[in-house]
Each structure stands twice: as C-alpha cells, then as structure tokens.
Design an enzyme around this catalytic site. Structure first.
Site, PDB file in Angstrom:
ATOM      1  CE  LYS A 213      -4.036   2.087   2.150  1.00 55.49           C
ATOM      2  NZ  LYS A 213      -3.633   3.466   1.938  1.00 55.49           N
ATOM      3  NE  ARG A 218      -7.584   3.841  -6.856  1.00 59.81           N
ATOM      4  CZ  ARG A 218      -8.424   3.155  -6.082  1.00 59.81           C
ATOM      5  NH1 ARG A 218      -8.464   3.368  -4.787  1.00 59.81           N
ATOM      6  NH2 ARG A 218      -9.222   2.257  -6.600  1.00 59.81           N
ATOM      7  CD  GLU A 261      -1.655   5.688  -3.927  1.00 63.23           C
ATOM      8  OE1 GLU A 261      -2.731   5.416  -4.494  1.00 63.23           O
ATOM      9  OE2 GLU A 261      -1.601   6.255  -2.835  1.00 63.23           O
ATOM     10  CG  PHE A 301      -3.289  -0.705  -7.698  1.00 61.59           C
ATOM     11  CD1 PHE A 301      -4.648  -0.567  -7.872  1.00 61.59           C
ATOM     12  CD2 PHE A 301      -2.570   0.331  -7.120  1.00 61.59           C
ATOM     13  CE1 PHE A 301      -5.301   0.585  -7.478  1.00 61.59           C
ATOM     14  CE2 PHE A 301      -3.214   1.501  -6.724  1.00 61.59           C
ATOM     15  CZ  PHE A 301      -4.588   1.628  -6.912  1.00 61.59           C
ATOM     16  CE  LYS A 379      -8.534   1.809   4.885  1.00 62.12           C
ATOM     17  NZ  LYS A 379      -8.920   3.135   4.438  1.00 62.12           N
TER      18      LYS A 379
END
Ligand code: AMP
Length: 517
Positions: A213, A218, A261, A301, A379
């Site tokens: 993460k 984003r 990201e 991703f 997450k």
C-alpha cells in the site's frame, strides 16, 4: 419550446432551501426537472450541485458584484444563457483570465435580479447551501424518470456525471441507460478498501493477493487518442504529471484504463511524505521546476478497460494477469499471493521497512466495484500508537464481570497540567492481563461512583486506534476511534505518556492526508 427562465431555477433553490424535509426537496426538484427542455437538464443539475464552482475566488465574485451595472434593456436571463456564460468563464485561459472572468461575471450579475444573483454567486463559490446533495438530486431524477434510484446510483459509479445521466434518462427513458457505461476519458469512481485491524482478518477474503500500500495519490490513466490522468476525486491532473504520462506511454496497448498510485520519492528512491507529493499533484504552474525538485514513481495495480473490452466484471486475478502482460514490470505494484499468514506478515514487514504505508489484500475472485468501500479489498496499515495513562475504569459485565475492564484513557495536558481523557477501551487484553490490571488499579483507587473507579494516573498502556475524531463528548474535543490496547508499558511512567499536542498533530496529519485532489 421557449427557454426556461433562470429565475425559475433560482426560485426552486429558494423553495428547496426553505424545507428541511428530504422528501419534499426531492419532489420539488423532480417536478422542476420534468419541466425542463432536454438541453437544460444537465446545466440545471450542475448548477444545483454547485458544479459551477471554478477558479473564481471570493474576491472575483465580490469585485464583479461591486462593479455591476444594471443592463435594463436585455430581457430576463434563461438557464441556457447563464450556462453559456459559466462555460466561457471556465474556459478563460492565459494571463488575463482573471480579468476576463470578472468582466463576464459583471455582465451576468448586471442582468440579474437579487434572487438570481444570490444563487449564481453561491454556485460559483461551490456552496449552494440548499441542503441538496448528489444523493438527493439522484433521487429526484429517479422520481422524475420513474426509474429505481438504486439502478441510477449504480450507473453513476461508472459514469459519474449526474447531469448527463439525468438528461439521458429524462429524455430517452429506460433505453437511454444503455448509453451510460464506462467510457474512455470519463473517470469512474475508485473502488475502496476497508480497514483490517490485524493480518489474521485477511483469511476472510478466501483466496487473496497482497500488494504494497503506497502512500501517495490514486490515479486513473486513460489512453485513447492521447493520455489523460484523473485523480481519486475524478479531476484531471494530466498537466501536473508529465513524467507519469511518459511512463504510461510505455504500456503496450492502444486503448486502456489503468489504475495506480503516484508516489513522491527522494534522490535515493525512498518514498517521501504525502504532503510533499501534494506540492506537485494537480499543479498547473511551475511544473518543470517542481519536476526537478521532486521525482515521482508510478505503481499500477489494476486495469479496467483494454482495447474495447470492459474488464470491471472480470475477477481481479484475471485483470492482474492482463495488466502484467501490458505494463513494464518497473511500474507495477509489488505483489504476492501468499501461501500462509506467515508469508503475509513478512510481506507487511517488508513494505513497512521500505517506507510504505502497509499492505492491501485483494480477493482474487472479486470484480472491480466502482465507488464501493467493500470487504473485497482490505487495507492493513501500520497503525500509529499512543502511550496513554489509565485514569479510570468501569466494572465489567457478562464475561468480564469482576474485572475492571473499560479503561478511561488519557494523554498529558502540558499547558494546564494533569491528564486529558481521550477515549475508552476494553479491547486487546488477555484474561490474565485483565485480572492483573484490576488488582493494580484497585491499589491506585481514588474514588468510585456508579460503577466507575477513578484511579491515580500511573499505569501506561500503548493503544492503537483507527482514527482521531473531533468529539464534543470528550472535554478536550478529541476522541480515539476504536482504541485497543497493544501493550502494557510498565517501562513507562505517567510523565512519559503522550501529550495533547502530539494528538493534535496526528489529527492535523490525518486531515491533510484527506485533502487529496
Ligand atoms: P485509504 O485512503 O486509506 O482508504 O486507502 C485506499 C487508498 O490507498 C487508495 O485510494 C489508493 O490511493 C491507495 N493505495 C495504495 N496502494 C494501493 C494498492 N496497491 N491498491 C489499491 N489502493 C492503493
């Protein structure tokens, strides 16, 4: 059909603002939308949502208002005329763009009555204050078109433009819905993750993969005729990210929508805090100069669209294998499919050691669910912890009967002295620890009222929490959401506990990281 006067729209705003009842608001709006001409629907919806808000600061609005002169001879304004001027203002570019906007606005305000002016100004500032959210307006569109709100809501996730949606369903009815689907250059709402407090919760996903993460912003990248980049809030940010455009050009496909990201990194490639990234993200001026100062990295991703094929309903495992085929390895998120929780834990440690925020766990069989914060993505972050002092405790019920269990947690108040209570918890201890702490707290007892024992501040515990909230129920205004004890810190004294200042710093950081464009 004659154009609908803008005055009608301003009057609806006034009526809608004057009723607190949601259903009444919806029916007023529905009746109004039904009366509109096809071309007027989208401008009216955008106006009601305050979407006219552009780069017009308060000062421009004020200046324009002060300088306005009434143009008596030019009949009443229509919705379409106001829309036209709003568009011209939005498109004003270049050095004198501010002046151009002011002139246009002055001309517009000069032709307005007081009520019209009120709502034009509010819409331009993006603060309609009529108690109408996108959700309420969507229900009005549903009522006016005779369609189910849930269906429209789903469509909006793929094509987040309520004005367009309203126009299509009100003018074409149900068949029009087929026009509304994922489309290049119209960003869809991002799928979101729920928080997992502990790595063991990941098993609930069934088969899953883990990804780092990254603590950045984003983005959704769309490529067709050219490359465009959109933020999590669906704003276009292409201009501010020239090197990301270059990287995206390396993806081997003529048409795609991918997600990832962007992270700011220092000279050695280590991730920098989110605030640094925000100095570049969404910026229009001085991009070249900032590019020298702050490098960016891209970690993709997901892929949602590829050469005419919409991929959102495909399972994530398949979407990832497609992404892997078209994107160079150095712009992919780091990912594994762990054999067991041990491997998951090691992956988490690795992510943290490299300076990232934590990990994302994603169910392999899950479709992409735009706009949803669901249980298919979890997450796991390294939670900030606080060392707090126990200042009181409540006698437990049920299984915890006989133990002091709901602990009152406090931080130090260095300005006034003493301790400030910021939360309560009974989570995180073993039965033995409950027993032990009960004994210790009873030795520190100062007083007892209605099931609560107040104690001398001595025992320090380290707590994790999901969030710091502003809460009027606590005397200092802060409350820890979902606090849970990680460890009893016998190595710490009450004088070493964390302070209100640290809490307020953490709170501010939290706010800042939500200011993503
Ligand atoms: P949060 O904002 O804490 O709800 O976390 C969700 C955000 O994490 C997403 O909107 C992304 O910006 C970011 N993120 C970082 N890495 C990933 C990843 N591998 N997959 C999905 N989202 C990610």
């Amino acid at each position: 059909m004659a154009e609908t006067p803008f005055r009608d729209l301003a009057e609806v705003c006034e009526k809608v603002a004057s009723t607190p009842k949601k259903l009444k608001k919806i029916s007023l709006l529905a009746a109004f939308l039904k009366r509109l001409d096809e071309d007027e629907i989208s401008p009216a919806v955008d106006f009601l949502l305050g979407k006219g808000s552009m780069d017009v600061g308060y000062v421009t609005v004020r200046t324009a208002e002060e300088g306005r002169q009434r143009a008596l001879d030019e009949g009443p304004l229509s919705i379409m005329m106001v829309n036209k001027i709003f568009r011209e203002m939005a498109h004003a570019r270049g050095k004198s763009s501010r002046k151009k906007r002011e002139n246009l606005l002055q001309g517009l305000l000069g032709r307005c009555e007081a009520l019209e002016r009120k709502y034009i100004m509010r819409s331009l500032l993006g603060e309609m204050r009529i108690g109408v959210s996108e959700g309420i307006l969507l229900e009005a569109v549903a009522e006016a078109s005779g369609m189910e709100a849930s269906l429209l809501r789903k469509k909006l996730m793929f094509f987040p433009d309520l004005g367009y949606l309203a126009r299509v369903v009100l003018s074409e009815g149900r068949p029009g819905l087929s026009k509304i689907s994922l489309q290049l250059y119209t960003p869809l709402k991002p799928m979101l993750a729920e928080m997992a407090h502990d790595i063991t919760e990941l098993s609930a996903l069934g088969g899953y993969a883990l990804e780092y993460k990254y603590d950045g912003a984003r983005i959704q990248i769309h490529r067709g005729e050219g490359i465009k980049i959109f933020s999590r809030r669906l704003k276009e940010v292409t201009e501010s990210l020239p090197e990301i455009v270059e990287l995206a050009a390396k993806i081997r496909a003529p048409e795609y929508i991918v997600e990832g990201e962007v992270v700011a990194v220092d000279k050695r490639g280590k991730p920098m805090p989110f605030q640094d990234l925000m100095r570049r993200f969404g910026r229009r001026h001085g991009v070249g100069e900032m590019k020298e100062k702050l490098s960016l990295k891209l970690y993709l991703f997901d892929v949602l669209y590829l050469n005419d094929a919409v991929l959102v309903d495909e399972p994530y495992s398949k979407r990832w294998s497609i992404l892997e085929k078209i994107a160079p390895g150095d712009i992919l998120a780091k990912r594994i499919v762990p054999k067991d929780l041990g491997e998951a834990e090691r992956f988490m440690e690795e992510a943290l050691a490299e300076g990232h925020e934590g990990i994302m766990a994603k169910a392999l069989d899950s479709p992409y669910l735009p706009g949803k914060r669901g249980k298919k993505w979890l997450k796991v972050k390294k939670s900030e912890t606080l060392d707090v002092v126990i200042v009181g405790a409540e006698w437990g019920h049920g299984r915890r009967r006989g133990w002091l269990s709901n602990y009152h947690l406090a931080v130090r108040d260095t300005s006034k002295g003493g301790y400030a209570m910021v939360g309560k918890t009974f989570k995180g201890l073993t039965d033995e620890e409950f027993e032990e702490i009960t004994k210790e707290l009873l030795e520190l007892k100062l007083s007892e009222t209605r099931g609560t024992v107040f104690v001398k501040p001595k025992l320090v515990v380290e707590v994790a929490f999901d969030e710091i909230q502003k809460s009027p129920r606590y005397p200092y205004g802060y409350a820890l959401r979902f606090a849970r004890i990680k460890r009893i810190r016998r190595d710490r004294r009450a004088e070493d506990a964390d302070t209100l200042e640290r809490l307020s710093r953490l709170f501010k950081m939290q706010i800042r990281s939500r200011q993503e464009t």
